[in-house]
Design a protein around this motif. Structure first.
Motif, PDB file in Angstrom:
ATOM      1  N   ILE B 115      30.683-106.075  53.790  1.00  0.00           N
ATOM      2  CA  ILE B 115      29.131-105.588  54.529  1.00  0.00           C
ATOM      3  C   ILE B 115      30.205-104.886  55.431  1.00  0.00           C
ATOM      4  N   ILE B 116      30.837-103.345  55.957  1.00  0.00           N
ATOM      5  CA  ILE B 116      31.438-103.346  57.037  1.00  0.00           C
ATOM      6  C   ILE B 116      30.132-102.088  57.155  1.00  0.00           C
ATOM      7  N   LEU B 117      29.524-101.403  56.950  1.00  0.00           N
ATOM      8  CA  LEU B 117      28.568-100.641  57.699  1.00  0.00           C
ATOM      9  C   LEU B 117      27.367-100.504  57.894  1.00  0.00           C
ATOM     10  N   GLU B 118      25.842-101.162  58.673  1.00  0.00           N
ATOM     11  CA  GLU B 118      25.028-100.511  58.122  1.00  0.00           C
ATOM     12  C   GLU B 118      24.285 -99.679  59.044  1.00  0.00           C
ATOM     13  N   THR B 119      23.606 -98.781  58.308  1.00  0.00           N
ATOM     14  CA  THR B 119      22.597 -97.623  59.281  1.00  0.00           C
ATOM     15  C   THR B 119      21.077 -97.008  58.880  1.00  0.00           C
ATOM     16  N   GLU B 120      20.644 -96.397  59.656  1.00  0.00           N
ATOM     17  CA  GLU B 120      19.474 -96.021  58.937  1.00  0.00           C
ATOM     18  C   GLU B 120      19.415 -94.844  59.284  1.00  0.00           C
ATOM     19  N   ILE B 121      18.958 -94.012  58.475  1.00  0.00           N
ATOM     20  CA  ILE B 121      19.299 -92.180  58.688  1.00  0.00           C
ATOM     21  C   ILE B 121      17.958 -91.319  58.191  1.00  0.00           C
ATOM     22  N   LEU B 124      16.573 -92.861  55.015  1.00  0.00           N
ATOM     23  CA  LEU B 124      17.965 -93.337  54.288  1.00  0.00           C
ATOM     24  C   LEU B 124      18.064 -95.124  54.701  1.00  0.00           C
ATOM     25  N   ASP B 125      18.482 -96.022  53.795  1.00  0.00           N
ATOM     26  CA  ASP B 125      18.930 -97.177  54.303  1.00  0.00           C
ATOM     27  C   ASP B 125      20.365 -97.417  54.136  1.00  0.00           C
ATOM     28  N   ILE B 126      21.173 -97.363  54.321  1.00  0.00           N
ATOM     29  CA  ILE B 126      22.811 -96.815  54.364  1.00  0.00           C
ATOM     30  C   ILE B 126      23.724 -97.783  54.607  1.00  0.00           C
ATOM     31  N   THR B 127      24.279 -98.471  53.606  1.00  0.00           N
ATOM     32  CA  THR B 127      25.538 -99.688  53.578  1.00  0.00           C
ATOM     33  C   THR B 127      26.779 -99.071  53.269  1.00  0.00           C
ATOM     34  N   VAL B 128      27.932 -99.063  54.028  1.00  0.00           N
ATOM     35  CA  VAL B 128      29.123 -98.864  53.468  1.00  0.00           C
ATOM     36  C   VAL B 128      29.350-100.553  52.976  1.00  0.00           C
ATOM     37  N   LEU B 129      30.231-100.708  51.844  1.00  0.00           N
ATOM     38  CA  LEU B 129      30.770-102.700  51.441  1.00  0.00           C
ATOM     39  C   LEU B 129      32.147-102.157  51.244  1.00  0.00           C
ATOM     40  N   LYS B 130      33.092-103.272  51.237  1.00  0.00           N
ATOM     41  CA  LYS B 130      33.952-103.343  50.579  1.00  0.00           C
ATOM     42  C   LYS B 130      34.062-104.477  49.624  1.00  0.00           C
ATOM     43  N   SER B 162      39.797 -97.248  45.618  1.00  0.00           N
ATOM     44  CA  SER B 162      39.626 -97.521  46.824  1.00  0.00           C
ATOM     45  C   SER B 162      38.674 -98.472  46.448  1.00  0.00           C
ATOM     46  N   PRO B 163      38.470 -99.648  47.055  1.00  0.00           N
ATOM     47  CA  PRO B 163      37.130-101.111  47.134  1.00  0.00           C
ATOM     48  C   PRO B 163      36.199-100.356  47.949  1.00  0.00           C
ATOM     49  N   VAL B 164      36.280 -99.400  48.331  1.00  0.00           N
ATOM     50  CA  VAL B 164      35.059 -98.505  48.921  1.00  0.00           C
ATOM     51  C   VAL B 164      33.953 -98.390  48.798  1.00  0.00           C
ATOM     52  N   PHE B 165      32.765 -98.677  49.364  1.00  0.00           N
ATOM     53  CA  PHE B 165      31.500 -98.039  48.559  1.00  0.00           C
ATOM     54  C   PHE B 165      30.349 -98.175  49.754  1.00  0.00           C
ATOM     55  N   MET B 166      29.560 -96.626  49.085  1.00  0.00           N
ATOM     56  CA  MET B 166      28.394 -96.284  50.299  1.00  0.00           C
ATOM     57  C   MET B 166      27.511 -96.307  49.693  1.00  0.00           C
ATOM     58  N   ALA B 167      26.683 -97.419  49.753  1.00  0.00           N
ATOM     59  CA  ALA B 167      25.528 -96.797  48.843  1.00  0.00           C
ATOM     60  C   ALA B 167      23.690 -96.879  49.768  1.00  0.00           C
ATOM     61  N   ALA B 168      23.386 -96.093  49.474  1.00  0.00           N
ATOM     62  CA  ALA B 168      22.251 -95.224  49.811  1.00  0.00           C
ATOM     63  C   ALA B 168      20.901 -95.053  49.083  1.00  0.00           C
ATOM     64  N   LYS B 169      20.018 -96.311  50.141  1.00  0.00           N
ATOM     65  CA  LYS B 169      19.331 -96.462  49.336  1.00  0.00           C
ATOM     66  C   LYS B 169      17.448 -95.575  49.966  1.00  0.00           C
ATOM     67  N   PHE B 170      16.789 -95.378  49.573  1.00  0.00           N
ATOM     68  CA  PHE B 170      15.922 -94.356  50.284  1.00  0.00           C
ATOM     69  C   PHE B 170      13.962 -95.035  49.585  1.00  0.00           C
ATOM     70  N   ASP B 171      14.139 -95.716  50.731  1.00  0.00           N
ATOM     71  CA  ASP B 171      12.484 -95.664  51.018  1.00  0.00           C
ATOM     72  C   ASP B 171      11.753 -95.009  51.521  1.00  0.00           C
TER      73      ASP B 171
END
Lengths: 149, 345
Positions: B115-121, B124-130, B162-171
């Motif tokens: 897990i590289i980065l987690e933030t909430e916008i 949206l819950d944003i997670t950048v993972l590798k 590229s093993p990097v993905f951004m997951a966006a989860k809408f609550d």
């Protein structure tokens, strides 16, 4: 005129050659695979990218086949074997998992499952995964049940 | 099939210039009732840093919905991406229309991903993972994403590059608390240092049946006119021109968009392909002297095709001329030989 005639002949020859090639390819596809059975057999099926590998089998009528499903995908899969009525029920069903009863099993990511099925009538029996969109995406296959002398 | 607007793909590492694209990731809600209606993305590259702006719009009633988008490299920051930048870009080429930020932590299930980065916008819950395709897929399942049957193959397709993905989860619950409703969109911007830009296109067909059409609009902003290479048919350049000063000024004035340059090239592409044919990505080179990388298309060299530029000089007139000339030459040659054989001088 002569040039046109030569061209026509050349095109015709090309078409004939291509057609002959297709005939050769067809002839070299080979006979159907040997039917498994009649003694009980174990068959390994891999779930890869939401496909069954292999997706077709040939067995003798009366053979009991033990299916070992190896799931290499990071998502769930299932293996449902049986007549059309069984598949119709599972296609509209809502169960996310199936207990390992004959002809039905569920596997999670990187899991392995086992189920057995007796093919007691000649014909074609379908095997499929009926999780949402899996069947439509191509996760299905068939077992050809043959009666040998 | 609702047309999707592409602005700099999430997976574009652009060391060339600002690019605009719209990335759509594979998404599904826990109970499958939520459908991500549309995603729009803008990616710009300047001074070795790609800034990827994307907006997620949703409608539905499920618990939550998520989207997984491949990234070309590891972002250093993810924040709200302006208020109207994406709408302004859409307005450049078609009748438009048109919204946040936040930050938070989210506990993720254990997996082999990093897990590289987690933030909430906003909602949206944003997670950048590798991680590899399998690992990312398992993480997605563990975190409530429902992946379509083609997801394993598509995730592997991208993870290999590229093993990097951004997951966006809408609550949906948080969206209601924030007063957001169906049709509202939330723009986010990821800042990505990268040297190798490419635009993920195959991801748009995730979860679709083979015969379903994928239609999308792709916006690219580069320092110079880019060279483009696609891995298959379906992509056409509709407009290719220097971005107007008005457009650049407007974009620069949006929140967080001060990095937009003064002189850039705007490319507008349209994608129209059957899902079964969409097995490639768009390779981009913002340096006219450098060919786009075949590898970035995700297909073998023999399958790659140049992206037709409808807005530029048409190719058919010179080709037609050559064919006509060849035909006339052949006819004259045959005629000459006949006269010679017949004893005509």
């Amino acid at each position: 005129m002569q040039a046109a005639a030569r061209l026509c002949v050349a095109l015709t020859a090309a078409a004939v050659t291509a057609g002959a090639g297709y005939v050769v390819v067809s002839a070299t596809e080979g006979p159907p695979p040997e039917a498994l059975g009649p003694e009980p057999v174990t068959v390994r099926i891999d779930a890869e990218y939401s496909r069954f590998v292999p997706d077709s089998l040939r067995v003798e009528v009366g053979t009991e086949v033990r299916f070992v499903l190896m799931n290499g995908d990071p998502i769930n899969h299932e293996l449902i074997i049986g007549p059309e009525s069984v598949h119709r029920r599972h296609a509209t069903g809502t169960h996310k998992e199936h207990r390992p009863i004959p002809g039905e099993l569920s596997v999670g990511p990187d899991e392995q499952g086992v189920t057995s099925y007796v093919f007691d009538e000649p014909g074609t029996v379908e095997m499929a995964c009926h999780l949402p969109l899996h069947y439509e995406d191509g996760m299905r296959g068939e077992v050809e049940v043959v009666e040998l002398d | 099939m609702q047309r999707k607007t592409l602005a700099a793909l999430a997976a574009i590492p652009c060391a060339l210039a600002p690019q605009v694209a719209d990335a759509c990731g594979g998404l599904v809600g826990e109970n499958g009732t939520i459908q991500l209606v549309r995603t729009t993305t803008l990616a710009a590259y300047s001074n070795g840093v790609e800034r990827y702006v994307t907006a997620f719009q949703f409608t539905g009633e499920g618990e939550s919905v998520g989207s997984i988008v491949p990234l070309p490299d590891v972002p250093t920051k993810v924040e709200r991406g302006g208020d109207w930048t994406l709408q302004r870009l859409t307005q450049e080429v078609a009748p438009p229309e048109a919204s946040a930020s936040g930050e938070a932590d989210q506990t993720t299930a254990a997996s082999d991903v990093e897990i590289i980065l987690e933030t909430e916008i906003d909602a949206l819950d944003i997670t950048v993972l590798k991680g590899g395709g399998d690992e990312v897929g398992k993480w997605a399942i563990d975190n409530g994403f429902l992946l379509s049957p083609d997801a394993p193959e598509v995730l592997d397709f991208y993870a290999e590059r590229s093993p990097v993905f951004m997951a966006a989860k809408f609550d949906a619950e948080r969206a209601r608390e924030l007063g957001q409703g169906a049709g509202d969109s939330t723009p986010i911007m990821a800042t990505i240092p990268t040297d190798d830009p490419w635009v993920p296109v195959r991801i748009l067909g995730l979860g679709l049946q083979d015969d379903q059409r994928v239609e999308a609009d792709v916006f690219l902003l580069t320092d110079q006119r880019p060279e483009l290479l696609a891995g298959g048919p379906g992509l056409n350049v509709e407009r290719s021109e220097s971005a107007s000063k008005g457009l650049l000024t407007d974009l620069r004035s949006d929140e967080g968009m001060e990095w937009v340059g003064d002189d850039m090239w705007l490319s507008y592409l349209q994608l129209d392909a059957a899902a079964e044919d969409l097995d490639y990505d768009l390779a981009v080179s913002a340096d006219p002297s450098v060919e786009p990388s075949i590898k970035d298309t995700g297909v073998p060299e023999e399958s790659a095709v140049p992206v037709n530029d409808k807005s530029g000089t048409p190719w058919w007139p010179p080709v037609t001329g050559v064919l006509a000339g060849a035909g006339i030459f052949a006819a004259l040659t045959v005629s000459s030989r006949r006269r010679h054989v017949g004893g005509v001088a």
